[in-house]
Design an enzyme around this catalytic site. Structure first.
Site, short mmCIF file in Angstrom:
data_model
loop_
_atom_site.label_atom_id
_atom_site.label_comp_id
_atom_site.label_asym_id
_atom_site.label_seq_id
_atom_site.Cartn_x
_atom_site.Cartn_y
_atom_site.Cartn_z
N SER A 183 0.59 -0.89 -0.17
CA SER A 183 -0.04 -0.14 -0.11
C SER A 183 1.19 1.48 0.31
CB SER A 183 -1.11 0.18 0.64
OG SER A 183 -0.24 -0.06 2.37
N HIS A 211 -5.93 -3.45 -1.91
CA HIS A 211 -5.56 -2.82 -2.62
C HIS A 211 -5.33 -3.42 -4.15
CE1 HIS A 211 -4.46 1.21 -0.27
NE2 HIS A 211 -4.09 -0.48 0.65
N LYS A 242 -12.41 -0.43 0.67
CA LYS A 242 -10.96 0.31 -0.33
C LYS A 242 -11.90 0.12 -1.68
CE LYS A 242 -6.80 -0.46 2.65
NZ LYS A 242 -6.53 -1.16 2.65
C1 LIG Z 1 -6.48 -1.21 4.52
C2 LIG Z 1 -5.53 -2.79 4.42
C3 LIG Z 1 -6.01 -3.60 5.27
C4 LIG Z 1 -6.83 -3.25 6.43
O1 LIG Z 1 -8.49 -3.56 5.90
P1 LIG Z 1 -9.60 -2.74 6.51
O2 LIG Z 1 -10.58 -2.74 6.20
O3 LIG Z 1 -9.68 -0.91 6.60
O4 LIG Z 1 -9.69 -2.63 7.77
C5 LIG Z 1 -5.15 -5.43 5.46
N1 LIG Z 1 -4.98 -5.48 4.90
C6 LIG Z 1 -4.44 -4.76 3.91
C7 LIG Z 1 -3.12 -4.63 3.16
C8 LIG Z 1 -4.51 -3.19 4.00
O5 LIG Z 1 -3.77 -2.27 2.80
#
Ligand SMILES: *Cc1c(COP(=O)(O)O)cnc(C)c1O
Length: 395
Positions: A183, A211, A242
């Site tokens: 990310s 992502h 996301k």
């Molecule tokens: C954003 C993210 C998460 C967390 O996701 P949420 O639904 O916001 O808790 C977990 N793993 C990765 C790789 C992320 O980028």
């Protein structure tokens, strides 16, 4: 003030001096290409709302209808009285979208990791983890209480193979975990090569596609689709917060693992679920993604345009191959000043520093979205050029 808490004040002061103190801005509008922040309309370059679904009328309507039909709260953990038909339908639909046999939803991607990793490995086992994996993978791995967490060099299947060859025999089970898309840098794990290494050493493979879904693969089906590895990755973690534009998490893969998670996934067992409006909005997101690739195509068009123009201006945008666009600035105070100047110029793009990224690798991270019109991107590019010259980042 109590002297018991004086250490917090000292630590906060240190963060401020190092340019690492989080100043959190409050948003007063829906998500979209533009936001109202502190009463000011600014171009949004920070959200993970890749496809513009967070305020999509179809999702909003679905959530409103579900609130009318089911109310707003889940009322209990799912194993007791909190599983709705909507949750089960969402799990079936997510599994079909990802091309796997089964899926289980969690409250977030973070809790999906906290629930899944400790269910799969325990005190006699080992986890092999990419050194740049997300915080929720690190925390889930710690919670698993495994004998050893072995970190391999970032996106390096050769290093993973070396470490598995050296260590694998000592542990009954080995679990290899990688982010799909990283990310902060926007690079993609070489999942095909990692899979081959796992096969050779009888290791379970888990990928966190937070992502990647809605971004990679056909119509946003994610990293497994991107590499054509259907049926080969043991468990995929995903987030619904996301590209899906809502909130929630998912573990998807073999029916046996998913069944086990319904028995042993602690956030599933001991914390209430996504609400009915959340689940209904996610179903509406799936309808949109399954009907057409338009949004995903627009996301990539916007990405290619913005990155090409940023390079032409002379910015260092790192090694990203996804819509995540880091603008590498080096020291955290410069990145913070850059972000403040951008905000003055009407662009909301956050500075990211240690501990989210290594020291000396502070950056502004721009998140491109299908919600951006070409004129929005041009407006953003002009602001970056202006601030870049003012601060001497561009010559
Ligand atoms: C954003 C993210 C998460 C967390 O996701 P949420 O639904 O916001 O808790 C977990 N793993 C990765 C790789 C992320 O980028």
């Amino acid at each position: 003030m109590s002297t018991k808490l004086a250490w917090i004040e000292e630590e906060l002061q240190k963060l401020k001096e190092a340019g690492l103190y989080n100043r959190i801005r409050a948003i007063g509008s829906p998500q979209g290409a533009w936001l109202v922040v502190d009463g000011k309309s600014v171009l949004n370059f920070c959200s993970n709302n890749y496809l513009g679904l967070a305020n999509h009328p179809a999702l909003v309507q679905a959530a409103q209808k579900a609130a009318g039909d089911y109310g707003v709260g889940p009322a209990a953990v799912r194993t007791i009285a909190g599983t709705l038909e909507l949750h089960l339908e969402l799990e079936r639909r997510l599994a079909a979208f990802k091309g796997v046999e089964a899926a289980i939803t969690f409250q977030s991607g973070f809790t999906a990791n906290l629930g899944t990793i400790p269910a799969l490995v325990g005190k006699d086992d080992a986890i092999f983890s990419d050194e740049l994996n997300h915080a929720s993978i690190i925390d889930g791995s710690r919670l698993a209480g495994v004998s050893k967490i072995i970190r391999y060099a970032h996106c390096n299947p050769d290093d993973l193979a070396r470490l598995l060859a050296e260590n694998r025999a000592q542990y009954p089970k080995a679990l290899v975990i990688t982010d799909g898309v990283f990310s902060m840098d926007g690079d993609i794990a070489p999942l095909d090569k990692i899979y081959a290494v796992c096969q050779q050493h009888e290791a379970l493979l888990m990928v966190d596609d937070a992502h990647g879904e809605g971004v990679l693969g056909k119509g946003g089906r994610g990293i497994v689709d991107h590499f054509g590895l259907h049926g080969k990755v043991d468990i995929e973690i995903g987030t619904l917060s996301k590209a899906f534009g809502v909130v929630g998490g998912v573990s998807a893969g073999s029916p046996l693992i998913v069944e086990w998670l319904r028995q042993r996934g602690r956030p599933f067992l001991f914390s209430s679920a996504m609400t009915a409006p959340d689940a209904a909005a996610c179903l509406a997101a799936l309808d949109i993604l399954e009907a057409s690739t338009d949004l995903v195509d627009r996301l990539w068009e916007n990405t290619r345009y913005f990155k090409g123009e940023m390079k032409r201006l002379g910015f260092d945008i790192g090694q990203s191959v996804t819509p995540i666009t880091p603008i590498m600035l080096g020291e955290a105070p410069l990145a913070q000043q850059f972000s403040r100047e951008l905000f003055e110029a009407g662009v909301f793009a956050m500075a990211i520093g240690f501990p989210t990224v290594p020291r000396g690798k502070a950056r502004i991270r721009v998140m491109i979205s299908a919600a951006h019109a070409r004129a929005d991107l041009d407006r953003g590019l002009a602001a970056f050029e202006q601030v870049g010259r003012k601060l001497g980042v561009l010559s």
